[in-house]
Design a protein around this motif. Structure first.
Motif, PDB file in Angstrom:
ATOM      1  N   PHE A   1      89.256  16.590  51.487  1.00  0.00           N
ATOM      2  CA  PHE A   1      89.605  16.269  49.964  1.00  0.00           C
ATOM      3  C   PHE A   1      90.891  16.872  49.567  1.00  0.00           C
ATOM      4  O   PHE A   1      91.493  17.196  50.392  1.00  0.00           O
ATOM      5  N   THR A   2      91.178  16.378  48.312  1.00  0.00           N
ATOM      6  CA  THR A   2      92.527  16.985  47.829  1.00  0.00           C
ATOM      7  C   THR A   2      92.139  17.620  46.757  1.00  0.00           C
ATOM      8  O   THR A   2      91.261  17.444  45.979  1.00  0.00           O
ATOM      9  N   ILE A   3      93.290  18.568  46.249  1.00  0.00           N
ATOM     10  CA  ILE A   3      93.269  19.427  45.049  1.00  0.00           C
ATOM     11  C   ILE A   3      94.569  18.893  44.490  1.00  0.00           C
ATOM     12  O   ILE A   3      95.594  19.113  44.885  1.00  0.00           O
ATOM     13  N   PRO A   4      94.395  18.657  43.122  1.00  0.00           N
ATOM     14  CA  PRO A   4      95.760  18.265  42.424  1.00  0.00           C
ATOM     15  C   PRO A   4      96.196  19.520  42.060  1.00  0.00           C
ATOM     16  O   PRO A   4      95.840  20.709  41.880  1.00  0.00           O
ATOM     17  N   MET A   5      97.798  19.581  42.123  1.00  0.00           N
ATOM     18  CA  MET A   5      98.674  20.927  41.822  1.00  0.00           C
ATOM     19  C   MET A   5      98.504  21.131  40.542  1.00  0.00           C
ATOM     20  O   MET A   5      98.793  22.304  39.896  1.00  0.00           O
TER      21      MET A   5
ATOM     22  N   PRO B   1     105.590  18.062  46.280  1.00  0.00           N
ATOM     23  CA  PRO B   1     104.150  17.762  46.397  1.00  0.00           C
ATOM     24  C   PRO B   1     103.322  17.655  45.228  1.00  0.00           C
ATOM     25  O   PRO B   1     104.004  18.428  44.251  1.00  0.00           O
ATOM     26  N   ASP B   2     102.197  16.890  44.909  1.00  0.00           N
ATOM     27  CA  ASP B   2     101.559  16.874  43.797  1.00  0.00           C
ATOM     28  C   ASP B   2      99.978  17.374  43.948  1.00  0.00           C
ATOM     29  O   ASP B   2      99.330  17.330  43.035  1.00  0.00           O
ATOM     30  N   HIS B   3      99.709  17.553  45.297  1.00  0.00           N
ATOM     31  CA  HIS B   3      98.462  17.715  45.563  1.00  0.00           C
ATOM     32  C   HIS B   3      98.475  18.575  47.102  1.00  0.00           C
ATOM     33  O   HIS B   3      99.257  18.560  47.679  1.00  0.00           O
ATOM     34  N   ILE B   4      97.314  19.104  47.233  1.00  0.00           N
ATOM     35  CA  ILE B   4      97.113  19.815  48.395  1.00  0.00           C
ATOM     36  C   ILE B   4      95.775  18.995  49.284  1.00  0.00           C
ATOM     37  O   ILE B   4      94.955  18.860  48.842  1.00  0.00           O
ATOM     38  N   LYS B   5      96.368  18.675  50.457  1.00  0.00           N
ATOM     39  CA  LYS B   5      95.601  17.799  51.303  1.00  0.00           C
ATOM     40  C   LYS B   5      94.803  19.065  52.043  1.00  0.00           C
ATOM     41  O   LYS B   5      95.279  19.850  52.775  1.00  0.00           O
ATOM     42  N   ILE B   6      93.425  18.956  52.062  1.00  0.00           N
ATOM     43  CA  ILE B   6      92.430  19.691  52.915  1.00  0.00           C
ATOM     44  C   ILE B   6      92.079  19.144  53.969  1.00  0.00           C
ATOM     45  O   ILE B   6      91.594  18.109  53.877  1.00  0.00           O
ATOM     46  N   GLN B   7      92.147  19.469  55.144  1.00  0.00           N
ATOM     47  CA  GLN B   7      91.758  19.013  56.511  1.00  0.00           C
ATOM     48  C   GLN B   7      90.899  19.997  57.177  1.00  0.00           C
ATOM     49  O   GLN B   7      91.071  21.331  57.137  1.00  0.00           O
TER      50      GLN B   7
ATOM     51  N   THR C   1     101.245  29.869  66.216  1.00  0.00           N
ATOM     52  CA  THR C   1     100.053  30.325  66.050  1.00  0.00           C
ATOM     53  C   THR C   1      98.976  29.159  65.307  1.00  0.00           C
ATOM     54  O   THR C   1      99.544  28.802  64.364  1.00  0.00           O
ATOM     55  N   VAL C   2      97.963  28.732  65.983  1.00  0.00           N
ATOM     56  CA  VAL C   2      97.022  27.569  65.500  1.00  0.00           C
ATOM     57  C   VAL C   2      95.738  27.992  65.245  1.00  0.00           C
ATOM     58  O   VAL C   2      95.334  29.172  65.818  1.00  0.00           O
ATOM     59  N   GLY C   3      95.017  27.470  64.411  1.00  0.00           N
ATOM     60  CA  GLY C   3      93.618  27.796  64.046  1.00  0.00           C
ATOM     61  C   GLY C   3      92.496  27.265  65.338  1.00  0.00           C
ATOM     62  O   GLY C   3      93.307  27.050  66.135  1.00  0.00           O
ATOM     63  N   THR C   4      91.268  27.482  64.931  1.00  0.00           N
ATOM     64  CA  THR C   4      90.295  27.072  65.833  1.00  0.00           C
ATOM     65  C   THR C   4      89.643  25.967  65.331  1.00  0.00           C
ATOM     66  O   THR C   4      89.473  25.707  63.987  1.00  0.00           O
ATOM     67  N   VAL C   5      88.883  25.091  66.097  1.00  0.00           N
ATOM     68  CA  VAL C   5      87.895  24.260  65.463  1.00  0.00           C
ATOM     69  C   VAL C   5      86.923  24.831  64.386  1.00  0.00           C
ATOM     70  O   VAL C   5      86.384  26.063  64.573  1.00  0.00           O
ATOM     71  N   GLY C   6      87.010  23.809  63.571  1.00  0.00           N
ATOM     72  CA  GLY C   6      86.415  24.454  62.340  1.00  0.00           C
ATOM     73  C   GLY C   6      86.828  25.093  61.204  1.00  0.00           C
ATOM     74  O   GLY C   6      86.482  25.261  59.951  1.00  0.00           O
ATOM     75  N   ASP C   7      88.106  25.544  61.420  1.00  0.00           N
ATOM     76  CA  ASP C   7      89.128  25.960  60.457  1.00  0.00           C
ATOM     77  C   ASP C   7      89.549  24.970  59.559  1.00  0.00           C
ATOM     78  O   ASP C   7      89.491  24.055  59.947  1.00  0.00           O
ATOM     79  N   TYR C   8      90.252  25.321  58.546  1.00  0.00           N
ATOM     80  CA  TYR C   8      90.952  24.621  57.675  1.00  0.00           C
ATOM     81  C   TYR C   8      92.581  24.501  57.721  1.00  0.00           C
ATOM     82  O   TYR C   8      93.193  25.424  57.828  1.00  0.00           O
ATOM     83  N   MET C   9      92.897  23.458  57.288  1.00  0.00           N
ATOM     84  CA  MET C   9      94.510  23.271  57.298  1.00  0.00           C
ATOM     85  C   MET C   9      94.527  22.867  55.589  1.00  0.00           C
ATOM     86  O   MET C   9      93.910  22.030  55.290  1.00  0.00           O
ATOM     87  N   ALA C  10      95.391  23.483  54.996  1.00  0.00           N
ATOM     88  CA  ALA C  10      95.838  23.052  53.640  1.00  0.00           C
ATOM     89  C   ALA C  10      97.245  22.641  53.508  1.00  0.00           C
ATOM     90  O   ALA C  10      98.167  23.561  53.708  1.00  0.00           O
TER      91      ALA C  10
END
Length: 100
Positions: A94-98, A62-68, A45-54
């Motif tokens: 952007f990224t979010i530090p863990m 991992p030491d951060h979360i990559k937001i796409q 199952t995948v998202g649609t255009v405009g949705d986010y991947m974390a």
């Protein structure tokens, strides 16, 4: 930081680190995402255009979360653990530090 669209879904990729799923979800919520819009990424199952991947990055520790943001979704033949996500194009936001 970029303003997130809270009406969009977020697909969380833990890369096998399910032990970090709850803390990653809490960090996403603290950074503007709605908890009810956060889903564990599944290969079928995948998202649609405009949705986010974390993505918890970089595996295996991992030491951060990559937001796409998803920019394109093309039909593909599922492949391995990546599955249908193989056909998803995205842009880094952007990224979010863990550790906060």
């Amino acid at each position: 930081m970029i303003q997130v669209d809270t009406t969009k879904s977020v697909y969380l990729f833990t890369h096998g680190r399910r032990d970090l799923e709850a803390s990653a979800t809490d960090l996403l919520v603290a950074n503007g995402f709605k908890k009810e819009k956060i889903f564990s990424a599944k290969p079928d199952t995948v998202g649609t255009v405009g949705d986010y991947m974390a993505m918890l990055w970089m595996p295996p520790t991992p030491d951060h979360i990559k937001i796409q943001k998803i920019t394109k979704v093309e039909p593909v033949k599922p492949e391995g653990m990546i599955g249908l996500w193989k056909g998803v194009a995205k842009e880094d936001l952007f990224t979010i530090p863990m550790k906060q």
